[in-house]
Structures are given as C-alpha cells and as structure tokens.
Design an enzyme around this catalytic site. Structure first.
Site, PDB file in Angstrom:
ATOM      1  N   HIS A   1      -0.038 -14.518 -12.859  1.00  0.00           N
ATOM      2  CA  HIS A   1       1.138 -14.147 -13.656  1.00  0.00           C
ATOM      3  C   HIS A   1       2.250 -15.187 -13.524  1.00  0.00           C
ATOM      4  CE1 HIS A   1       3.411 -13.102 -10.049  1.00  0.00           C
ATOM      5  NE2 HIS A   1       2.282 -12.520  -9.608  1.00  0.00           N
TER       6      HIS A   1
ATOM      7  N   GLU B   1      -2.433  -6.368  -7.269  1.00  0.00           N
ATOM      8  CA  GLU B   1      -2.189  -7.114  -6.037  1.00  0.00           C
ATOM      9  C   GLU B   1      -2.427  -6.225  -4.818  1.00  0.00           C
ATOM     10  OE1 GLU B   1      -2.362  -9.645  -4.266  1.00  0.00           O
ATOM     11  OE2 GLU B   1      -0.651 -10.836  -4.907  1.00  0.00           O
TER      12      GLU B   1
END
Length: 181
Positions: free
Chosen positions: A9, A82
């Site tokens: 990202h 994550e």
C-alpha cells in the site's frame, strides 16, 4: 500460469514516522495517494485480470485508486490483512523485541497468509492478479515460497514484487520495484 503482483500500500503518516500500525486502520497520506496513482498508471500498461486487497483502509484505498484506472472491481480477502501487533501498535519500528513478542503469533500469521495464497491458487488458476497488501505479508509470502531471508528486508511503500506459479513451482520476476514512482 498464475501471476501475482504483490503491491505494498501507499504511505501513511505512521509509515513516514516509523511507527508500528499493524491492524490499526490508518489512512493514506498525500504522498501515499500520489504513490498509488503512479502505481495505477504503471500497472495500467499491462494486462491484469483482477485486484485483491487486504480489508485495511490503506490497502483498500490503494487498490481502489488502481482499480479506478484500470476499471476493475476489488475483491477483499481478510487473509492478507497485516499482522496484529497488539501492544506494540504505536511504538517505533526500531523496537524489534516488542514487535516479536506482541500480538498475533507469527506461526498463526504465516498460516493465515499462506491460506489466502492457497485460496488464490485454487480459485484463480491462470489469472494475472494484483494483490494489494502490507510489508509483513509480502515478506512472509516471499521468504516462505523461496525459502530465503533475502526478502526479509524493508518492503517499500507502493513497491511491486511479481511472482508466478506454473502448477509445480514458484518463480520471482522482481522484488521491491519502485522505479515508476
């Protein structure tokens, strides 16, 4: 052949300040949005079949910026979220001891991520997939598939790492590419 482009990202303020985010739902900063736009422009020059993303905002927003450029819907897969860092969230990235001890056990994190990868293999054979996720997720995938700590280094924001699976073995085409930014 299955091809997956692993995309970290774009940048958040927490990334810029070297602070552990884990599963905290932080947002892209202006630089992160620009990185995602550059990534989208670069990726739009190639043929892809779909985009999969982590459910966290920083990954979802990066994926949506890319999807808007190449006209794809985005599929969310929780397996690529994550690692949960528990009490380490908000502490400096340099505090490795706390990172290693806090939150989700590494073996469970790895099992979750590889389960998602296996799901992609089963469901999307012969597709070209963009997978927007997080640095730790990319490291787990690459260090496991290629049985090497060579990929256990910082994965840059908005970087690209491309892997392929020919039903027998994985190959890596490139790692941590950012030359388009």
């Amino acid at each position: 052949m299955l091809k997956i482009c692993l995309i970290r990202h774009g940048e958040t303020d927490w990334n810029a300040n070297g602070i552990i985010q884990g599963t905290l739902n932080t947002e892209l900063n202006n630089r992160g949005k620009q990185q995602a736009e550059s990534c989208a422009t670069y990726l739009s020059k190639k043929n892809w079949d779909m985009i999969i993303t982590s459910p966290l905002n920083r990954a979802k927003d990066t994926a949506n910026i890319i999807a808007n450029k190449i006209s794809f819907n985005v599929e969310i897969m929780d397996e690529f979220m994550e690692k949960h860092y528990g009490e380490a969230v908000g502490s400096p990235l340099t505090n490795k001891a706390l990172q290693d001890q806090a939150g989700e056990q590494f073996i469970l994190f790895k099992k979750r991520v590889l389960g998602g990868l296996n799901r992609i293999i089963e469901k999307y054979d012969n597709k070209k997939i963009l997978l927007v996720t997080h640095g730790d997720v990319i490291q787990v995938i690459l260090t496991t598939l290629f049985q090497s700590n060579e990929y256990n280094i910082k994965v840059n924001n908005a970087s690209l790492s491309e892997i392929e699976f020919n039903k027998v073995q994985w190959t890596i085409n490139y790692f941590n590419r950012t030359n388009y930014l």
